[in-house]
Design an enzyme around this catalytic site. Structure first.
Site, short mmCIF file in Angstrom:
data_model
loop_
_atom_site.label_atom_id
_atom_site.label_comp_id
_atom_site.label_asym_id
_atom_site.label_seq_id
_atom_site.Cartn_x
_atom_site.Cartn_y
_atom_site.Cartn_z
N ARG A 197 14.80 -51.68 37.10
CA ARG A 197 13.78 -51.87 36.08
C ARG A 197 13.64 -53.37 35.85
O ARG A 197 14.63 -54.09 35.75
CB ARG A 197 14.22 -51.17 34.79
N GLU A 248 19.88 -61.31 19.87
CA GLU A 248 19.87 -60.34 20.98
C GLU A 248 20.12 -61.14 22.23
O GLU A 248 19.21 -61.82 22.74
CB GLU A 248 18.51 -59.64 21.05
N LEU A 249 21.35 -61.12 22.73
CA LEU A 249 21.73 -62.07 23.78
C LEU A 249 21.98 -61.39 25.13
O LEU A 249 21.52 -60.29 25.36
CB LEU A 249 22.93 -62.87 23.30
P1 NAP Z 1 16.66 -68.54 27.27
O1 NAP Z 1 16.64 -69.62 28.25
O2 NAP Z 1 17.77 -68.46 26.29
O3 NAP Z 1 15.24 -68.61 26.52
C1 NAP Z 1 14.88 -67.69 25.53
C2 NAP Z 1 13.97 -68.37 24.55
O4 NAP Z 1 14.68 -69.43 23.91
C3 NAP Z 1 12.73 -69.00 25.17
O5 NAP Z 1 11.63 -68.84 24.31
C4 NAP Z 1 13.13 -70.46 25.27
O6 NAP Z 1 12.04 -71.34 25.26
C5 NAP Z 1 13.93 -70.62 24.00
N1 NAP Z 1 14.81 -71.78 24.01
C6 NAP Z 1 15.35 -72.43 25.06
N2 NAP Z 1 16.07 -73.49 24.64
C7 NAP Z 1 15.98 -73.52 23.29
C8 NAP Z 1 16.50 -74.38 22.28
N3 NAP Z 1 17.27 -75.41 22.57
N4 NAP Z 1 16.18 -74.13 21.00
C9 NAP Z 1 15.40 -73.08 20.67
N5 NAP Z 1 14.89 -72.22 21.59
C10 NAP Z 1 15.18 -72.43 22.89
O7 NAP Z 1 16.65 -67.11 27.95
P2 NAP Z 1 15.65 -66.58 29.07
O8 NAP Z 1 16.14 -67.09 30.37
O9 NAP Z 1 14.24 -66.81 28.69
O10 NAP Z 1 15.88 -65.02 28.95
C11 NAP Z 1 16.88 -64.36 29.62
C12 NAP Z 1 18.06 -64.09 28.73
O11 NAP Z 1 17.64 -63.30 27.63
C13 NAP Z 1 19.12 -63.28 29.42
O12 NAP Z 1 20.39 -63.77 29.10
C14 NAP Z 1 18.92 -61.89 28.84
O13 NAP Z 1 20.06 -61.09 28.89
C15 NAP Z 1 18.51 -62.21 27.46
N6 NAP Z 1 17.80 -61.07 26.85
C16 NAP Z 1 18.42 -60.37 25.87
C17 NAP Z 1 17.81 -59.28 25.32
C18 NAP Z 1 18.47 -58.48 24.23
O14 NAP Z 1 17.78 -57.75 23.53
N7 NAP Z 1 19.77 -58.58 24.04
C19 NAP Z 1 16.53 -58.91 25.74
C20 NAP Z 1 15.92 -59.65 26.75
C21 NAP Z 1 16.58 -60.74 27.29
P3 NAP Z 1 11.48 -72.01 26.61
O15 NAP Z 1 10.91 -70.91 27.38
O16 NAP Z 1 10.47 -72.97 26.11
O17 NAP Z 1 12.65 -72.66 27.28
#
Ligand code: NAP
Length: 486
Positions: free
Chosen positions: A287, A259-260
């Site tokens: 939101r 889910e990206l």
């Molecule tokens: P992120 O930086 O990709 O982090 C998401 C999760 O991945 C966190 O738990 C993070 O851990 C972990 N992570 C980071 N680096 C990793 C690695 N190398 N290996 C394994 N896991 C790793 O995203 P975010 O900034 O938290 O969230 C925002 C993004 O999520 C946006 O792009 C948004 O669109 C997307 N999103 C998508 C949906 C959907 O359903 N499509 C829903 C909500 C959000 P740490 O916190 O420890 O870095």
């Protein structure tokens, strides 16, 4: 911080949950959890090492056999009871989320309702898992299909919906009979830790759900993804990290759901009810302070109504009050951190440098915390960075179009394909545009489409797999076919 808030945070376990026991990280390190409205430290949680991550997977693997044999009704009842307990403690969950994530209490309450609903939905689905019996076309054999849990699952969740992004995965996994290791975002672990404790109280057996918080995220997660005992990875987060995890999981051909990120278009046609479109825009944009994968990222409005729409939206946006999410009268909380706020500011500056007009907002708020003003920008060029990248903040860029085909082309002109919004009162157009949009989800005349009873997910660089609805549980089930000779 109010005493009740302090004691609420104190009541949350801060360790790693492994095989039913809360424990410290094996090297004793911790991660600080910050309040984004002030930058103050709220708490410290355990910082797992690679060995801790492996211990969590060991526990999930050990618990898988018995858990798969647990009667579906029992699994469903645990979810049902968790739904009821979350609902009873809604105010505590909402407060925790607001403190660690920043959004207003009203929004956090909304997420508690939404997040708990996944448990209720999947408590009902647990007892409806079934297979099929049929006769082969030539009559020679009988074909039996049965569903089995996929097995130990790694769940990685983001910070923007600390509860719902977890329950959307944990609910169907429990219903299907999968054990799991959950890795919440480092910035918002408290809500997940409180949820894990609540599930224990509801009778979830030891080892079924293990929680690992870590700042050494890549180092701790990669060995698990490459471990052949792991059977599924489900990830919600950014497209960049998702790509990396898909590469890692290719080695053992791991079953994966992604889910990206999104870049949602919001189309307003000339026949739309403009006031309804503005109401929808406020929801789709604001939101979660714009920090949602489904957030309207690009507004395309027919040239005959673009001025009126922009003025109405700017009036509503400029009336919003910024502040700490726990305060009364506040409509918009802070962004998650300084990097996020500066990123939003850069996108606005880029659009401005290309000649766009900032109608309202357009700057970070001074002082402590990571606040950015609700912003409307008009005359934004189609090649502006904010039209191509996820803004993840309270900024609404508006551009115009002249024909239906142009609107469709603009909407589809992105690598993403998660959510999209269409405002029109023409039924034929609803059908034509819905069929033409390359998106996993389309909201017609509404600004919120997430619903636990509907399949949530995207296409293209927004990922694959669906969460919620009847489809949600399928992600955690395998189909075995048995051919029986009579
Ligand atoms: P992120 O930086 O990709 O982090 C998401 C999760 O991945 C966190 O738990 C993070 O851990 C972990 N992570 C980071 N680096 C990793 C690695 N190398 N290996 C394994 N896991 C790793 O995203 P975010 O900034 O938290 O969230 C925002 C993004 O999520 C946006 O792009 C948004 O669109 C997307 N999103 C998508 C949906 C959907 O359903 N499509 C829903 C909500 C959000 P740490 O916190 O420890 O870095």
């Amino acid at each position: 911080m109010a005493t009740t808030q302090k004691s609420l945070i104190e009541s949350v376990p801060k360790g790693l949950l492994i095989a039913g026991t809360w424990r410290e990280g094996s090297d004793g390190q911790t991660i600080a959890v910050e309040d984004p409205s002030s930058g103050a430290t709220l708490a410290h949680v355990a910082d797992a090492t690679v060995a801790d991550g492996k211990a969590a997977l060991d526990a999930a693997v050990a618990a898988q056999g018995d858990w798969a044999k647990t009667p579906p009704r029992d699994r469903g009842e645990i979810l049902r009871s968790a739904f009821e307990k979350i609902t009873e403690r809604a105010e505590d969950f909402a407060t925790l989320m607001t403190l660690e994530m920043g959004k207003t209490l009203a929004e956090s309450r909304g997420e508690v309702t939404y997040g708990a609903e996944f448990f209720r939905w999947f408590s009902e689905e647990a007892v409806r898992i079934s297979g099929r019996w049929s006769t082969a076309p030539n009559g020679a054999t009988r074909l039996l299909t049965m569903k089995k849990p996929v097995g130990p699952t790694l769940m990685i969740t983001p910070w923007n919906f600390p509860l719902a992004m977890g329950t959307r995965k944990i609910g169907p996994a429990i219903a299907a009979g999968c054990t799991m290791v959950v890795k919440p975002a480092s910035q918002t672990p408290l809500t997940m830790l409180a949820l894990a404790e609540l599930l224990r109280e509801c009778g979830l057996p030891d080892g079924v759900l293990n929680v690992v918080t870590t700042s050494r995220t890549g180092d701790v997660m990669e060995p698990l993804i490459r471990d052949p005992r792991l059977r599924k990875l489900t990830f919600t987060g950014s497209t960049n990290i998702g790509r990396r995890l898909v590469e890692q999981s290719a080695e053992q051909l791991l079953r994966v759901s992604m889910e990206l990120g999104g870049n949602a278009p919001f189309l307003v046609f000339e026949d739309a009810d403009l006031d309804r479109a503005v109401d929808g825009a406020m929801l789709a944009k604001m939101r979660n302070i714009g920090e949602a994968c489904t957030a309207a990222n690009r507004f395309y409005v027919h040239e005959s109504v673009v001025e009126e729409f922009s003025a109405k939206l700017a009036k509503r946006m400029s009336a919003l009050t910024l502040g700490k999410g726990t305060k009364k009268g506040v409509d918009v909380g802070p962004l998650i951190d300084g990097k996020a706020r500066d990123g939003v500011a850069e996108l606005v500056e880029h659009a401005r440098s290309q000649g766009a007009t900032v109608v309202t907002g357009g700057k970070a708020a001074p002082g402590r915390g990571y606040f950015y003003e609700p912003t409307v920008i008009t005359g934004v060029r189609k090649d502006a960075r904010m039209m191509r990248e996820e803004i993840f903040g309270p900024v609404a860029p508006i551009a115009s179009f002249s024909t239906e085909q142009e609107a469709i082309d603009l909407a589809n002109g992105t690598e993403y394909g998660l959510a999209s919004y269409v405002f029109t009162n023409d039924l034929g157009r609803v059908i034509r545009v819905s069929e033409a949009l390359e998106y996993g989800m389309i909201g017609i005349n509404q600004g919120i489409i997430s619903n636990p009873a509907a399949p949530f997910g995207g296409v293209k660089a927004s990922g694959f797999g669906r969460e919620g609805g009847f489809e949600g549980i399928e992600e955690y089930l395998e189909t075995t076919y048995v051919g029986i000779a009579p």
